[in-house]
Design an enzyme around this catalytic site. Structure first.
Site, PDB file in Angstrom:
ATOM      1  N   LYS A  53       0.206  -4.483  -3.027  1.00  0.00           N
ATOM      2  CA  LYS A  53       1.590  -4.612  -3.505  1.00  0.00           C
ATOM      3  C   LYS A  53       1.597  -4.310  -4.989  1.00  0.00           C
ATOM      4  CE  LYS A  53       5.278  -6.597  -1.595  1.00  0.00           C
ATOM      5  NZ  LYS A  53       5.562  -6.343  -0.211  1.00  0.00           N
TER       6      LYS A  53
HETATM    7  N1  GLU Z   1       7.791  -3.945   1.332  1.00  0.00           N
HETATM    8  C1  GLU Z   1       7.765  -4.084   2.750  1.00  0.00           C
HETATM    9  C2  GLU Z   1       6.997  -5.339   3.143  1.00  0.00           C
HETATM   10  O1  GLU Z   1       6.863  -6.275   2.388  1.00  0.00           O
HETATM   11  C3  GLU Z   1       7.249  -2.820   3.433  1.00  0.00           C
HETATM   12  C4  GLU Z   1       5.859  -2.450   3.085  1.00  0.00           C
HETATM   13  C5  GLU Z   1       5.424  -1.104   3.647  1.00  0.00           C
HETATM   14  O2  GLU Z   1       6.167  -0.518   4.420  1.00  0.00           O
HETATM   15  O3  GLU Z   1       4.332  -0.681   3.301  1.00  0.00           O
HETATM   16  O4  GLU Z   1       6.576  -5.467   4.262  1.00  0.00           O
END
Ligand code: GLU
Length: 422
Positions: free
Chosen positions: A112
């Site tokens: 992230k």
């Molecule tokens: N930000 C989204 C999550 O927390 C999607 C992450 C992604 O698709 O890689 O799951």
């Protein structure tokens, strides 16, 4: 930055995540070496991001990318633009992605990242420059086989398109470095709605298991961004009555059920419009009042730590479905469990987004675009399989859905780590 919550103490996403993880470690009797490996991320990066503002001044933001685990495949996770983020947030959210991809059996690890900015205060040119500069800084550690970015809070298809452009300068055109792109740049049909679609599907299965009929069930929803609005739509389509919706500015309540289509249309006509200002019928309601409503399903679909020890006692919903990441603190989780409120955890409830991200990445590798029907069918099958596994584990071991999901995610991750060797 830990945010002080009204009478709920300090919310630390990292502590919340660690608490859930330690409980799963203990139940699985995980050995210390593996615990140490999984507690800390593989890599944490933080860098300065100076930005020339439209008014001639210079602002200095900070960019982050945390890569937690990649034994099952490349790191995977979103890009968050939000003023309150710091390293602790990203460490927790990256770890959460590791369990989420493992629960869904996707060939990815967890990551992230983001920037500590308020995107609503930036012009489109400023957001473009910031996004592209971010990519320049992380270009060496991302890529379709290394770490794949995606939308998260404060970012969407446009930011993903800028990422494609900035990465192409470094590595040639490679849309598989990022998911959640616009269709014209290799995005997947169904990706924008996928998280909300998944929340509604999982909520439906979990409700059925708890003896709640979705058709006619009452729903209170916090957050009306991409995830919240799609969740509301899909639930309303299945006959649920969405009685209350709030965002940061406050919200609307109607015992007869809100006009969700009208609200979605009003937001489209007035992008960034706050829920209380939307031209739909309903009484005024605050977030704290919404949490205390007597409803079947309470769905936090905004930020982390909103249900905490200061308000968990007031929750009267029969079930809490975590559309947001980490919306329930570990203390609140325990309090809800003791009072018999079922919690459907984020790593399952909102995993529809990353599942369609995976399908988008597969299409990018094939240089081929599937139909929306095919994408939605695959999403439903994969989510349903994961839901059944979590439910079975929860019933067989008499543990919460969260603990069951963490255990499944951990087992898969640990098996991959051990097979590869240290
Ligand atoms: N930000 C989204 C999550 O927390 C999607 C992450 C992604 O698709 O890689 O799951």
């Amino acid at each position: 930055m830990a945010a002080e919550k009204e009478s709920g103490g300090t919310f630390s996403p990292r502590q919340t995540c660690e608490h859930f993880l330690e409980e799963a470690f203990d139940r699985l009797e995980t050995v210390d070496e593996v615990r140490n490996l999984l507690r800390a991320p593989y890599r944490e990066t933080r860098f300065e991001l100076p930005l020339n503002r439209d008014d001639g001044s210079v602002s200095v933001f900070y960019g982050y990318r945390v890569q937690h685990e990649h034994s099952c495949g490349p790191f995977k996770g979103g890009l968050r633009f939000h003023p309150d983020v710091d390293m602790d947030h990203f460490v927790a959210l990256a770890q959460l992605m590791t369990w989420k991809t493992a629960v869904l059996n996707l060939p990815f690890g967890g990551a992230k990242g983001g920037v500590n900015c308020d995107p609503r205060q930036l012009s489109s040119r400023e957001r473009e420059t910031l996004t592209k500069r971010y990519v320049e800084r992380v270009a060496m550690i991302i890529g379709p086989d290394r770490d794949i970015l995606a939308p998260d809070m404060g970012t969407g298809p446009q930011e993903m398109a800028w990422i494609v452009d900035a990465y192409a300068l470094q590595a040639g055109f490679e849309p598989g470095v990022v998911t959640g792109k616009p269709l014209a740049l290799g995005g997947s049909p169904g990706r924008l709605a996928a998280t909300g679609r998944g929340v509604a599907l999982v909520a439906g299965w979990a409700a059925e298991a708890a003896g709640i009929r979705l058709d006619g069930a009452t729903v209170a929803l916090q957050g009306f961004g991409n995830v919240g609005s799609h969740t509301a739509r899909f639930l309303a389509d299945q006959g649920a009555k969405v009685v209350a919706v709030v965002d940061v500015e406050g919200g609307k309540y109607s015992a007869a059920g809100l006009d969700i289509e009208g609200m979605v249309k009003a937001v489209q006509d007035q992008p960034g419009g706050a829920v209380p200002d939307l031209a739909v019928e309903g009484e005024t309601i605050s977030s704290e009042e919404l949490f205390a409503l007597e409803v079947d399903l309470l769905i936090p679909a905004a930020i982390g730590g909103v249900i905490h020890r200061g308000n968990a006692d007031r929750v009267k919903a029969r079930m809490v479905v975590e559309a947001a990441n980490l919306p329930v603190t570990s203390e609140a989780d325990q309090m809800l469990r003791e009072r018999g409120v079922v919690v459907v955890p984020d790593v399952l409830a909102n995993a529809g987004g990353v599942t369609v991200s995976y399908l988008e990445w597969v299409q990018n590798r094939q240089r081929y675009q599937w139909t929306e029907d095919r994408v939605n069918r695959e999403l439903t099958d994969r989510l349903q399989h994961a839901w059944r596994e979590v439910r079975e584990r929860s019933e067989a071991s008499d543990i919460s859905y969260r603990l069951a999901a963490y255990q499944l995610g951990l087992e898969r991750t640990i098996e991959a780590i051990e097979l590869r060797g240290f």
